[in-house]
Design an enzyme around this catalytic site. Structure first.
Site, PDB file in Angstrom:
ATOM      1  N   LYS A  93       0.897  -1.312  -0.390  1.00 22.29           N
ATOM      2  CA  LYS A  93       0.285   0.236  -0.068  1.00 22.29           C
ATOM      3  C   LYS A  93       1.293   0.982   0.055  1.00 22.29           C
ATOM      4  CE  LYS A  93      -3.718   1.967   0.195  1.00 22.29           C
ATOM      5  NZ  LYS A  93      -3.660   3.239  -0.707  1.00 22.29           N
ATOM      6  N   GLN A 114       7.376   4.244   4.061  1.00 22.34           N
ATOM      7  CA  GLN A 114       5.660   3.246   3.880  1.00 22.34           C
ATOM      8  C   GLN A 114       5.959   2.422   4.789  1.00 22.34           C
ATOM      9  OE1 GLN A 114       3.425   5.760   1.287  1.00 22.34           O
ATOM     10  NE2 GLN A 114       1.844   4.884   2.842  1.00 22.34           N
ATOM     11  N   LYS A 117       5.490   3.688   8.676  1.00 20.89           N
ATOM     12  CA  LYS A 117       4.585   4.320   8.392  1.00 20.89           C
ATOM     13  C   LYS A 117       3.632   4.040   8.791  1.00 20.89           C
ATOM     14  CE  LYS A 117       4.299   7.554   5.378  1.00 20.89           C
ATOM     15  NZ  LYS A 117       3.596   8.615   4.416  1.00 20.89           N
ATOM     16  N   LYS A 129       5.569   1.776  -3.192  1.00 22.74           N
ATOM     17  CA  LYS A 129       5.502   3.021  -3.633  1.00 22.74           C
ATOM     18  C   LYS A 129       5.404   2.543  -5.259  1.00 22.74           C
ATOM     19  CE  LYS A 129       4.950   7.329  -2.395  1.00 22.74           C
ATOM     20  NZ  LYS A 129       4.275   7.473  -0.952  1.00 22.74           N
ATOM     21  N   GLY A 168      -2.726   8.439  -4.325  1.00 21.25           N
ATOM     22  CA  GLY A 168      -2.005   9.438  -4.608  1.00 21.25           C
ATOM     23  C   GLY A 168      -0.747   9.969  -3.709  1.00 21.25           C
ATOM     24  N   ASP A 169      -0.231  10.839  -4.148  1.00 17.50           N
ATOM     25  CA  ASP A 169       1.566  11.349  -3.456  1.00 17.50           C
ATOM     26  C   ASP A 169       1.787  12.396  -4.416  1.00 17.50           C
ATOM     27  OD1 ASP A 169       3.603  10.447  -1.873  1.00 17.50           O
ATOM     28  OD2 ASP A 169       4.691  11.892  -3.463  1.00 17.50           O
ATOM     29  N   THR A 212      -4.246  13.639   4.965  1.00 22.61           N
ATOM     30  CA  THR A 212      -3.180  13.970   5.603  1.00 22.61           C
ATOM     31  C   THR A 212      -2.266  15.300   5.727  1.00 22.61           C
ATOM     32  OG1 THR A 212      -2.423  12.385   3.650  1.00 22.61           O
ATOM     33  CG2 THR A 212      -0.624  14.082   4.908  1.00 22.61           C
ATOM     34  N   ASN A 243      -2.258  19.292  -2.055  1.00 19.33           N
ATOM     35  CA  ASN A 243      -2.832  18.856  -0.767  1.00 19.33           C
ATOM     36  C   ASN A 243      -3.034  18.806   1.067  1.00 19.33           C
ATOM     37  OD1 ASN A 243      -3.349  15.783   0.427  1.00 19.33           O
ATOM     38  ND2 ASN A 243      -5.671  16.220  -0.405  1.00 19.33           N
TER      39      ASN A 243
HETATM   40  N1  GLU Z   1       1.127   9.531  -0.655  1.00 21.21           N
HETATM   41  C1  GLU Z   1       0.189   8.900   0.625  1.00 21.21           C
HETATM   42  C2  GLU Z   1       1.704   8.567   1.556  1.00 21.21           C
HETATM   43  O1  GLU Z   1       2.566   8.414   1.557  1.00 21.21           O
HETATM   44  C3  GLU Z   1      -0.575   7.932   0.810  1.00 21.21           C
HETATM   45  C4  GLU Z   1      -0.612   6.917   0.610  1.00 21.21           C
HETATM   46  C5  GLU Z   1      -2.010   6.153   0.650  1.00 21.21           C
HETATM   47  O2  GLU Z   1      -3.078   6.381   0.401  1.00 21.21           O
HETATM   48  O3  GLU Z   1      -2.238   4.736  -0.108  1.00 21.21           O
HETATM   49  O4  GLU Z   1       1.831   7.787   2.737  1.00 21.21           O
END
Ligand code: GLU
Length: 448
Positions: A93, A114, A117, A129, A168-169, A212, A243
């Site tokens: 994810k 990630q 996190k 990612k 997204g990112d 976020t 965002n």
């Molecule tokens: N890109 C965001 C992050 O850095 C969200 C990733 C997601 O929602 O999967 O955590």
């Protein structure tokens, strides 16, 4: 017997030798490894199982050609990637980033961050990612669609609701996710759970766009309260204007702060009366324009070229929400000189290793990215739950869950730091707690 320290050094030397040119990835690994000695001392099985060398190696890195046609009929080629880093606690994810700076090192650092996190959210999601060096800036909607359709034509072979769920990112928002979903559906079938950050019309979650930024402010609020402070009447500097920054501005102001800055890649705006959230959103989302327009329309605002971290005015709290390595030691020192006592990260790895050392040496309250910005991916995981249930929850329900998750993440970082006698080192606390969970899950599953 190998000591924890010697094992960490040896594992880091191996990562360096194996990835000599991946600067950002090595930086993210070093930041984690620097804090792990006490937890490895406590768990000799991590050495026996060689967890460090395993955890730094992505389970899979996919890279592919993305050919597409621009508005002049010219064939363009970009490179697409998906880094499937670790699936010990759940399906891969993590977001997709479209930005000209994207390369394997950047995506491996993001994928690596990630993992930890995601585990901190307490939800069952692994780390991944992806993205491309495609630059959406200045492209027409049709060009973005052409690119995205080509990108998804390859990516769809590697993702799925129980396998890998992108979102997204930077450079990937509702428009891009919409086109991606359309193409996925055409190639496979309607499956809401394959992407998150979807528009509400087909399985998106309320509060996901805000998550976020709101989550960052909820985390920071917990950190401030635990130290006898609050957002009320504090002057806040925010970088970025996407965002994450937008909703951090809104929520911090709701809690009584005065947010005086936002920035883009060319410069920054200082508005001493407080950033006007509605104007900011209108400029960035509707007009897709630059911040120079903000200053041109708002008489109390001034526009400056360069980094917002060069600003010399007084402030209390800094929330970097732009991109990696935006704060180095010189900028960290400037923040402290100007009165900043708390830094919490909305972007991924916005502070380099020398800046982190300055925060530590000066007793700055520091909320590291993998803890402070986990709200986005947390609500993505809630979106996956809603999609599986074929239900959608109210804003209040999602927002309350987000608040609880952020409060839990802060409590985990704080309690772990205390357990290991590390005072207010929330970076070490978050790293250790997250690493322990992932390492234990890996060990239980055997050598895989
Ligand atoms: N890109 C965001 C992050 O850095 C969200 C990733 C997601 O929602 O999967 O955590």
């Amino acid at each position: 017997m190998t000591t924890a320290k010697a094992y960490i050094e040896q594992a880091f030397a191996t990562v360096k030798a194996r990835n000599p040119h991946e600067t950002e990835f090595l930086q993210a690994v070093e930041e984690l490894f620097d804090t792990l000695e006490p937890v490895i001392e406590k768990h000799p099985e991590y050495i026996e199982e060689n967890i460090l060398e395993r955890i730094v190696e992505p389970e899979r890195v996919i890279s592919f050609r993305v050919p597409w046609t621009d508005k002049n009929g010219k064939v363009q080629v970009n490179r697409g990637y998906r880094v499937q880093f670790n699936s010990a606690v759940g399906p891969y994810k993590g977001g997709l980033r479209f930005h000209p700076t994207v390369n394997q090192s950047i995506l491996k650092f993001l994928g690596f961050e990630q993992i930890y996190k995601n585990v901190l959210t307490g939800l069952p999601i692994g780390g991944g990612k992806g993205g491309s060096d495609f630059d959406p800036k200045g492209k027409t909607d049709r060009e973005v669609m052409n690119f995205v359709q080509s990108f998804m034509t390859e990516l769809h072979k590697h993702i799925g609701p129980s396998l890998d769920v992108p979102a997204g990112d930077i450079g990937v928002g509702g428009r891009e996710i919409g086109y991606m979903f359309g193409q996925y559906k055409r190639l496979r079938q309607f499956d809401a759970g394959v992407l998150t950050g979807k528009p509400l019309a087909f399985g998106g979650s309320l509060i996901r766009p805000e998550a976020t930024g709101y989550g960052l402010v909820y985390f920071t609020d917990e950190m401030l309260k635990a130290n006898g402070k609050s957002f009320n009447n504090q002057t806040v500097l925010i970088s970025g204007s996407g965002n994450v920054a937008q909703f951090a501005v809104q929520k911090a102001q709701e809690l009584g702060a005065k947010v005086i800055s936002v920035s883009d890649s060319n410069g920054y705006v200082i508005d001493e009366t407080g950033i006007d959230f509605d104007l900011l959103v209108d400029i960035k989302e509707k007009r897709r324009a630059r911040l120079t327009e903000y200053a041109a329309e708002k008489s109390t605002a001034q526009y400056f070229e360069g980094s917002v971290w060069n600003y010399e005015g007084a402030a209390d709290i800094a929330l970097p929400c732009a991109t990696q390595n935006e704060i180095d030691s010189e900028k960290a020192e400037r923040l402290i000189k100007n009165g900043v006592y708390a830094v919490a990260e909305g972007a991924n790895m916005p502070s380099d290793l020398s800046a982190i050392t300055i925060y530590r040496d000066n007793g700055i309250l520091y909320g590291p990215a993998k803890a402070a910005n986990a709200g986005g991916v947390a609500v993505s995981a809630l979106e996956m739950s809603q999609n599986s249930q074929r239900l959608s929850w109210t804003s209040e329900e999602v927002d309350n869950r987000l608040k609880d998750i952020m409060a839990n993440i802060f409590a985990t970082a704080k309690e772990t730091a205390e357990t290991y006698d590390l005072g207010r080192d929330y970076l070490a606390g978050a790293n250790i707690a997250a690493f322990e969970k992932v390492a234990d899950a890996m060990i239980i599953q055997g050598v895989v």
